[in-house]
Scaffold this active site. Structure first.
Site, PDB file in Angstrom:
ATOM      1  N   ARG A 122       0.854  -1.201   0.000  1.00 39.81           N
ATOM      2  CA  ARG A 122       0.000   0.000   0.000  1.00 39.81           C
ATOM      3  C   ARG A 122       0.885   1.244   0.000  1.00 39.81           C
ATOM      4  O   ARG A 122       0.583   2.243  -0.630  1.00 39.81           O
ATOM      5  CB  ARG A 122      -0.947  -0.002   1.221  1.00 39.81           C
ATOM      6  CG  ARG A 122      -1.674   1.331   1.375  1.00 39.81           C
ATOM      7  CD  ARG A 122      -2.904   1.307   2.276  1.00 39.81           C
ATOM      8  NE  ARG A 122      -2.834   0.423   3.400  1.00 39.81           N
ATOM      9  CZ  ARG A 122      -2.072   0.607   4.501  1.00 39.81           C
ATOM     10  NH1 ARG A 122      -1.302   1.670   4.607  1.00 39.81           N
ATOM     11  NH2 ARG A 122      -2.085  -0.273   5.474  1.00 39.81           N
ATOM     12  N   TYR A 126     -16.496  16.563 -15.225  1.00 43.73           N
ATOM     13  CA  TYR A 126     -16.957  15.180 -15.210  1.00 43.73           C
ATOM     14  C   TYR A 126     -18.005  14.996 -14.101  1.00 43.73           C
ATOM     15  O   TYR A 126     -17.798  15.434 -12.963  1.00 43.73           O
ATOM     16  CB  TYR A 126     -15.759  14.242 -15.004  1.00 43.73           C
ATOM     17  CG  TYR A 126     -16.167  12.812 -14.784  1.00 43.73           C
ATOM     18  CD1 TYR A 126     -16.981  12.146 -15.698  1.00 43.73           C
ATOM     19  CD2 TYR A 126     -15.762  12.113 -13.653  1.00 43.73           C
ATOM     20  CE1 TYR A 126     -17.380  10.841 -15.489  1.00 43.73           C
ATOM     21  CE2 TYR A 126     -16.158  10.798 -13.442  1.00 43.73           C
ATOM     22  CZ  TYR A 126     -16.971  10.173 -14.363  1.00 43.73           C
ATOM     23  OH  TYR A 126     -17.374   8.880 -14.150  1.00 43.73           O
ATOM     24  N   ASP A 145      -7.226  19.178 -13.904  1.00 48.00           N
ATOM     25  CA  ASP A 145      -7.529  17.845 -14.423  1.00 48.00           C
ATOM     26  C   ASP A 145      -7.123  17.848 -15.898  1.00 48.00           C
ATOM     27  O   ASP A 145      -7.765  18.473 -16.735  1.00 48.00           O
ATOM     28  CB  ASP A 145      -9.034  17.562 -14.246  1.00 48.00           C
ATOM     29  CG  ASP A 145      -9.425  16.153 -14.664  1.00 48.00           C
ATOM     30  OD1 ASP A 145      -8.727  15.573 -15.525  1.00 48.00           O
ATOM     31  OD2 ASP A 145     -10.440  15.644 -14.159  1.00 48.00           O
ATOM     32  N   LYS A 176      -7.877   6.818 -19.119  1.00 48.38           N
ATOM     33  CA  LYS A 176      -8.176   7.348 -20.447  1.00 48.38           C
ATOM     34  C   LYS A 176      -6.928   7.301 -21.341  1.00 48.38           C
ATOM     35  O   LYS A 176      -6.433   6.240 -21.626  1.00 48.38           O
ATOM     36  CB  LYS A 176      -8.766   8.747 -20.308  1.00 48.38           C
ATOM     37  CG  LYS A 176      -9.885   8.840 -19.248  1.00 48.38           C
ATOM     38  CD  LYS A 176     -11.042   7.937 -19.598  1.00 48.38           C
ATOM     39  CE  LYS A 176     -12.268   8.004 -18.726  1.00 48.38           C
ATOM     40  NZ  LYS A 176     -12.171   7.957 -17.293  1.00 48.38           N
TER      41      LYS A 176
HETATM   42  O1  P1T Z   1     -13.157   7.061 -13.997  1.00 42.46           O
HETATM   43  P1  P1T Z   1     -11.988   7.527 -13.209  1.00 42.46           P
HETATM   44  O2  P1T Z   1     -10.676   6.920 -13.587  1.00 42.46           O
HETATM   45  O3  P1T Z   1     -12.231   7.479 -11.727  1.00 42.46           O
HETATM   46  O4  P1T Z   1     -11.782   9.093 -13.587  1.00 42.46           O
HETATM   47  C1  P1T Z   1     -12.734  10.076 -13.288  1.00 42.46           C
HETATM   48  C2  P1T Z   1     -12.592  11.225 -14.247  1.00 42.46           C
HETATM   49  C3  P1T Z   1     -11.949  12.381 -13.841  1.00 42.46           C
HETATM   50  N1  P1T Z   1     -11.795  13.442 -14.676  1.00 42.46           N
HETATM   51  C4  P1T Z   1     -12.252  13.410 -15.925  1.00 42.46           C
HETATM   52  C5  P1T Z   1     -12.061  14.594 -16.816  1.00 42.46           C
HETATM   53  C6  P1T Z   1     -12.909  12.274 -16.412  1.00 42.46           C
HETATM   54  O5  P1T Z   1     -13.352  12.291 -17.679  1.00 42.46           O
HETATM   55  C7  P1T Z   1     -13.100  11.160 -15.549  1.00 42.46           C
HETATM   56  C8  P1T Z   1     -13.839   9.942 -15.986  1.00 42.46           C
HETATM   57  N2  P1T Z   1     -14.643  10.146 -17.105  1.00 42.46           N
HETATM   58  C9  P1T Z   1     -15.432   9.231 -17.714  1.00 42.46           C
HETATM   59  C10 P1T Z   1     -15.577   7.959 -17.297  1.00 42.46           C
HETATM   60  C11 P1T Z   1     -16.150   9.732 -18.908  1.00 42.46           C
HETATM   61  O6  P1T Z   1     -16.630   8.932 -19.729  1.00 42.46           O
HETATM   62  O7  P1T Z   1     -16.212  10.961 -19.072  1.00 42.46           O
END
Ligand code: P1T
Length: 379
Positions: free
Chosen positions: A46, A98, A170, A195
């Site tokens: 961890r 998001y 972000d 992503k």
């Molecule tokens: O899904 P996760 O890895 O927890 O990330 C969250 C997140 C944070 N910031 C942005 C700009 C994002 O687009 C996302 C996740 N977005 C999607 C799953 C989507 O389809 O827009």
């Protein structure tokens, strides 16, 4: 080292045990000690894991930072940032963001007494109007999800520095291939590594990168104390993904431009949101702070009709209707019912997330096939 070399070598060393060129997947929770505290730098996974460490070093390198941290998801990474705050602290955030981030802020952290102001940030002076002595963090997505608004990171950084507030960006949509927020004055850069960094829709992960040692110390403390870390197998996958980030992004941008231009000229399309258009309200800022304009596009059809939007996303064959973005394969999404469903309708409609909005993550397939798919789906 230039960016295209950093994606492959940045922060990386060959494995000291056998010289493995890719860091092995250290699938272990713990490490032998010869005497209490007598270990080789790793105690418990961890806290540290060699595969995750290799990835964290890569994150730091590609974002021109000093310290990288990997988390179990993008939201876990944002969660760690907000845990720097206390009850009574205030955050100024982009109003287009998001849906899951909005949900985390409003449904979790407001309950712990943190106050959030959601505002349009295209004009940094407007942001300053919301600053008071409790403001501790400015939170910006740029380009925003899903409206592709562009926020001037340098201008925001000036406001943040003037008032001694942290600026978190972000950078999920842009990736460090297109923009490096720390170089523009941000304190923390965050990614949903799920992503573009991972790039192959096979892993969920988050990343933070900072330059400041004391801030890194606080975040490492939270990472270990809260424990939302990613495993070694996922670390390996994202490290492998990063090695092709620059070539994938180049093609995402080329295909994105072709698809955006095709849609803009389509008689059935009302409006296309993509920062590469000269008519985009913050195109000049995008040109200044980004290397290119990316592969994320949103659009609405003429008549602004929900049923028509649903018909189109159901008809696409190469674009898969799915949550997420940034993989090699093209995806389509309906933000109002999918990624942004957790934002109340009145709130999301204020920023343009109407029921007829369609979002595309343009992949790296042949652009002709992508356009032919849109042609048959829109009709
Ligand atoms: O899904 P996760 O890895 O927890 O990330 C969250 C997140 C944070 N910031 C942005 C700009 C994002 O687009 C996302 C996740 N977005 C999607 C799953 C989507 O389809 O827009």
């Amino acid at each position: 080292m230039k960016f295209n070399t950093k994606t492959i070598h940045g922060g990386q060393e060959h494995d000291p045990a056998y010289g493995a060129v890719m860091p092995p997947i250290y699938q272990t929770s713990t490490y032998a000690q010869s005497t209490p505290g007598g270990h080789k730098g790793f105690e418990y996974s961890r806290t540290h894991n060699p595969t995750r460490k290799a990835l964290e070093n890569a994150f730091a390198s590609i974002e021109n930072g000093k310290h990288g941290l990997a988390f179990a998801s993008g939201l876990a990474a944002i969660d760690a940032i907000i845990k720097l705050l206390k009850p009574g602290d205030e955050v100024i955030s982009t109003n287009d963001l998001y849906g899951g981030t909005y949900r985390l802020f409003t449904k979790v952290f407001e309950g712990f007494g943190v106050k959030f102001h959601f505002i349009g940030m295209e004009n940094a002076d407007k942001v300053e109007e919301y600053v008071n002595e409790n403001t501790k963090l400015i939170w910006a997505e740029t380009p925003t999800n899903p409206m592709m608004n562009i926020i001037d990171i340098k201008a925001l950084a000036q406001v943040a520095k003037k008032h001694n507030i942290l600026l978190g960006v972000d950078n999920t949509f842009a990736t460090p291939y297109l923009q490096q927020p720390l170089d523009l004055g941000a304190d923390i850069v965050m990614h949903s590594a799920t992503k573009y960094l991972g790039g192959h829709s096979d892993v969920v992960m988050g990343a933070l990168v900072v330059k400041d040692d004391a801030l890194a110390e606080q975040l490492y403390f939270i990472q270990n104390a809260s424990g939302a870390v990613c495993g070694p197998q996922d670390s390996f996958l994202v490290l492998r993904g990063i090695k092709t980030l620059h070539v994938r992004m180049q093609r995402h941008c080329e295909n994105g431009k072709k698809v955006a231009e095709y849609l803009a000229n389509h008689p059935k399309i009302e409006k296309v949101y993509w920062p590469g258009f000269e008519s985009h309200p913050n195109h000049e800022v995008a040109k200044e702070q980004m290397r290119d304009f990316g592969g994320m596009i949103s659009f609405v059809t003429k008549g602004n009709d929900y049923n028509e939007a649903i018909r189109i996303v159901e008809n696409m064959k190469i674009f898969t209707l799915a949550e997420s973005l940034g993989g090699v394969e093209s995806l389509s999404g309906h933000p109002a019912s999918m990624t942004h469903a957790s934002i109340p309708k009145e709130e999301r409609e204020k920023t343009g997330v109407v029921d007829a909005l369609i979002r595309l993550s343009v992949g790296i397939e042949d652009a002709d096939d992508l356009i032919a798919d849109l042609e048959q789906a829109i009709g």
